[in-house]
Design an enzyme around this catalytic site. Sequence first.
Site, PDB file in Angstrom:
ATOM      1  N   GLU A  62      52.531  19.498 -79.976  1.00 15.96           N
ATOM      2  CA  GLU A  62      53.047  18.794 -78.800  1.00 15.96           C
ATOM      3  C   GLU A  62      53.062  19.665 -77.551  1.00 15.96           C
ATOM      4  O   GLU A  62      52.769  19.196 -76.450  1.00 15.96           O
ATOM      5  CB  GLU A  62      54.446  18.244 -79.087  1.00 15.96           C
ATOM      6  CG  GLU A  62      54.469  17.039 -80.002  1.00 15.96           C
ATOM      7  CD  GLU A  62      54.266  17.384 -81.467  1.00 15.96           C
ATOM      8  OE1 GLU A  62      54.034  16.459 -82.273  1.00 15.96           O
ATOM      9  OE2 GLU A  62      54.354  18.584 -81.812  1.00 15.96           O
ATOM     10  N   HIS A 131      62.779  11.011 -86.817  1.00 14.82           N
ATOM     11  CA  HIS A 131      62.013   9.835 -86.425  1.00 14.82           C
ATOM     12  C   HIS A 131      62.877   8.764 -85.755  1.00 14.82           C
ATOM     13  O   HIS A 131      62.399   7.659 -85.510  1.00 14.82           O
ATOM     14  CB  HIS A 131      61.323   9.213 -87.644  1.00 14.82           C
ATOM     15  CG  HIS A 131      60.206  10.034 -88.196  1.00 14.82           C
ATOM     16  ND1 HIS A 131      60.396  11.265 -88.769  1.00 14.82           N
ATOM     17  CD2 HIS A 131      58.871   9.790 -88.253  1.00 14.82           C
ATOM     18  CE1 HIS A 131      59.234  11.743 -89.179  1.00 14.82           C
ATOM     19  NE2 HIS A 131      58.294  10.869 -88.873  1.00 14.82           N
TER      20      HIS A 131
END
Length: 327
Positions: A62, A131
């Site tokens: 990321e 998540h």
Amino acid sequence: MTTTTMTLAKALNAALRRSMEEDAKVLVMGEDVGRLGGVFRITDGLQKDFGEERVMDTPLAESGIVGTAVGLAMRGYRPVVEIQFDGFVYPAYDQIVCQVAKFCARTQGRVPMPIVIRIPFGGGIGAVEHHSESPEAQFAHTPGLKVVACSNPVDGYWMLQQAIASDDPVIFLEPKRQYHSTKAEVDDEATPGPLWASRVVRAGDAATLIAYGPTVGTCLDAASVAADEGRQLEVIDLRTLSPLDMGPVHESVRRTGHAVVVHEAHVNLGMGAEVAARVTEECFYSLEAPVLRVGGWDTPYPPARVEEEYLPDLDRVLDAVDRSLAF
């Protein structure tokens, strides 16, 4: 007029497609966004139609993804970055707050940062750890970033296009549990309202419910139940978290005298704290009760089997309304 009934996922896909058609400098990049079409299929079919140079599958890194987007933006491109899940954004946090947010100011406006960072956020999908996060307050607290949260397919379609067209970096939050759950008619020839604006989505006079993203639907459900009991609750979708558009909120609270802020993130130092402070500052003499907050508990997001105990639901919202009206 072209009106199509679509889910939020399809609306976001259509928004990306239209933005890419209108501006060759718009690029899409992220993990599995190309051949797979993204974990939630938001980018489905885009690589096939626009090619691998405009829809790029990236390594699982990321920080590298966002860092590359910074370089592309400096060269005049408009990268749209997909972070697969909210909890995966933290490796890129340094790039976002130290580079993306500050570069325009650092160059005295000479180098804009037209980057959109799409983040599926919130819970309710039965996922594993990392998540189901709600990191919006961390980004809204960072000067130089714009932060918006859509709550429905129509807003998703228009807000994403407006974010991509903006020269400011935008954190674009998408309520993942609503990707495929609801449908709405999207008119692609309509004139959208401004991006940085909140909106009254249900009128009422008993109390004001203030929400964004996934909890807008929760508040609308609560308002429907309250209406059956003879109380009309006004529901406001903030839509933009930085900058906050408090005009409709203040106008509503001055009429109702009661305000409840609802979000999935834990309450401590969440967006509700800022909203409550601003309502208190501007509407103090109109308030008939303290501004109340309903949110997740102050714990890490729990395992999926008990996430319904963590997330604000209709009963918790209505309980807060009862407490407010009882003052």
